[in-house]
Scaffold this motif. Structure first.
Motif, short mmCIF file in Angstrom:
data_model
loop_
_atom_site.label_atom_id
_atom_site.label_comp_id
_atom_site.label_asym_id
_atom_site.label_seq_id
_atom_site.Cartn_x
_atom_site.Cartn_y
_atom_site.Cartn_z
N LYS A 160 76.11 67.09 76.18
CA LYS A 160 78.07 67.31 76.33
C LYS A 160 78.65 68.16 76.91
CE LYS A 160 81.67 64.46 73.56
NZ LYS A 160 81.91 63.51 72.66
N VAL A 161 79.90 68.29 77.40
CA VAL A 161 80.31 69.08 77.90
C VAL A 161 81.73 69.53 76.70
CG1 VAL A 161 82.62 69.89 79.20
CG2 VAL A 161 80.96 69.18 80.31
N ILE A 170 78.51 73.31 77.42
CA ILE A 170 78.14 72.42 76.61
C ILE A 170 76.65 72.36 76.08
CG2 ILE A 170 76.28 70.17 78.19
CD1 ILE A 170 76.73 71.66 80.54
N VAL A 174 83.78 69.20 85.60
CA VAL A 174 83.92 68.29 84.35
C VAL A 174 84.67 68.80 84.02
CG1 VAL A 174 80.62 68.23 85.04
CG2 VAL A 174 82.55 70.36 83.38
N ASN A 175 85.00 67.78 83.03
CA ASN A 175 86.32 67.72 82.12
C ASN A 175 85.27 68.23 80.16
OD1 ASN A 175 88.18 66.95 84.17
ND2 ASN A 175 87.11 65.15 84.44
N ASN A 176 86.11 68.30 79.45
CA ASN A 176 85.68 68.30 78.56
C ASN A 176 85.61 67.08 78.04
OD1 ASN A 176 86.55 70.87 77.46
ND2 ASN A 176 88.37 70.48 77.66
N GLY A 177 84.18 66.39 76.81
CA GLY A 177 83.96 65.25 76.96
C GLY A 177 82.87 64.54 77.56
N GLN A 178 82.91 65.11 78.63
CA GLN A 178 82.13 64.21 79.58
C GLN A 178 80.39 64.41 78.93
OE1 GLN A 178 82.84 65.24 83.81
NE2 GLN A 178 81.33 64.59 84.66
N ASN A 179 79.74 63.54 79.27
CA ASN A 179 78.78 63.88 79.58
C ASN A 179 77.55 64.27 80.87
OD1 ASN A 179 77.71 63.20 76.36
ND2 ASN A 179 78.15 60.85 77.32
N VAL A 180 76.85 65.00 80.69
CA VAL A 180 76.39 65.48 81.66
C VAL A 180 74.38 65.48 81.86
CG1 VAL A 180 78.29 66.72 82.53
CG2 VAL A 180 75.70 67.93 81.14
N GLN A 194 72.72 68.73 87.12
CA GLN A 194 73.81 68.37 87.49
C GLN A 194 75.07 69.39 88.31
OE1 GLN A 194 76.21 65.10 85.39
NE2 GLN A 194 77.76 65.34 86.37
N ILE A 212 78.11 71.50 88.19
CA ILE A 212 79.35 71.56 87.34
C ILE A 212 80.34 72.51 87.48
CG2 ILE A 212 77.98 70.65 84.90
CD1 ILE A 212 77.91 73.53 84.09
#
Length: 248
Positions: free
Chosen positions: A162-163, A179, A197-203, A207, A209
Motif C-alpha cells: 500500500k502506498v 510503499i 500512484v497516489n497515497n492509499g493506493q494498493n499496488v 507494477q 509506479i
C-alpha cells in the motif's frame, strides 16, 4: 509535516518520521559536497541534508543537532550557517554522551545480526540500470542503493503493498514514493520524474509506479531502500540477480 490521513495513523507516521531522520542523502558530486565549509562553520547549500553535512565535516548528526539547536525533522535552509566540530572533539562528545545515547536508541532499530533471512519475502528489482552506489553500513552512509539509467526509465514496485507516501517534502529526495508491505517492511523510491500512484493506493509487485528522474539530486537515478521494522537493510542482499526472477 505529513498531510492527510497519514498523520492520523501512528504506525505510518512513525515510519515516515523514521525515514525523515534515517534516510541517507543521495550523493551528488564529491567536489560539490565540500563547498561552504570553513572549519568551524558550514554554510548550507542546495541539496544538503544533515547526514551529508555530517559526512563532510566529521561532526555527528547528533552533535550538529545539539550545536545548532535543531529538532526533528532537522529542517535546514540554503545559506544557513551551522556550527560544526570534528576529529577528537566529536569523539570526545560522543564518548561523554554514550550513556545518554543508549537511553534514546529507538526500540525499533534492528542490528544487522537480526536482519530477516534471505527469501522471507520475494523482492523484484525496482528498475533496470547500473548500481552506481551500493548500501553502506557506515554512519551517515548510503542506506539504500542508487540505480542509474536514462531519464524516463520505468520504476516498479518491488513488492505488493500500500502506498503510504507520495510527495517531495523530504529534502534531498525529490519526488519520493514509499510503499508499506505488511507490518514489517517499507520500500522507498526517490528522485522520480513522473509519479504514477497516489497515497492509499494498493499496488502489485512489478507494477509501474513512476519514471526515473533527477529531482532532488544532480543526476538521473533511482535511490531505493528496503526498511525492516524501520531499519534500512541492504537491498542487494535480498534482491535476485539483476535480470532474473526471485526464486522464493
Amino acid at each position: 509535516m505529513f498531510a492527510g490521513s497519514l498523520t492520523r495513523n501512528p504506525i505510518i507516521a512513525l515510519s515516515l518520521l523514521t525515514l525523515t531522520l534515517l534516510l541517507a542523502g543521495c550523493s551528488g558530486s564529491k567536489s560539490s559536497d565540500m563547498g561552504g565549509y570553513s572549519g568551524a562553520v558550514y554554510t548550507v547549500k542546495r541539496g544538503d541534508t544533515l547526514y551529508r553535512i555530517s559526512r563532510t565535516t566529521g561532526t555527528s548528526v547528533k552533535d550538529l543537532a545539539r550545536l545548532n539547536n535543531l529538532s526533528p525533522p532537522y529542517t535546514i535552509e540554503v545559506g544557513q550557517k551551522l556550527k560544526v566540530n570534528g576529529g577528537s572533539s566529536t569523539a570526545k562528545n560522543s564518548a561523554s554522551s554514550k550513556t545518554k545515547t543508549a537511553k534514546v536508541t529507538p526500540s525499533y532499530a534492528v542490528p544487522q545480526s537480526s536482519w530477516p533471512p534471505v527469501g522471507q519475502r520475494c523482492w523484484l528489482w525496482p528498475a533496470s540500470g547500473k548500481v552506481v552506489m551500493p548500501y553502506s553500513t557506515s554512519e551517515g552512509g548510503n542506506k539504500g542503493i542508487d540505480i542509474s539509467a536514462a531519464r524516463g526509465t520505468p520504476v516498479y514496485a518491488s513488492g505488493a503493498g500500500k502506498v503510504v507516501y507520495v510527495g517531495d517534502q523530504l529534502r534531498g529526495y525529490g519526488n519520493l514514493i514509499m510503499i508499506k508491505h505488511g507490518e514489517d517492511y517499507i520500500t522507498a523510491y526517490a528522485h522520480n520524474d513522473t509519479m504514477l500512484v497516489n497515497n492509499g493506493q494498493n499496488v502489485k509487485a512489478g507494477q509501474k509506479i513512476a519514471t526515473m528522474g533527477s529531482t532532488g539530486t544532480d543526476s538521473v537515478k533511482l535511490h531505493f531502500q528496503i526498511r525492516y521494522r524501520a531499519t534500512a537493510i541492504d537491498p542487494q542482499r535480498y534482491l535476485p540477480a539483476q535480470g532474473s526472477k526471485p526464486k522464493c
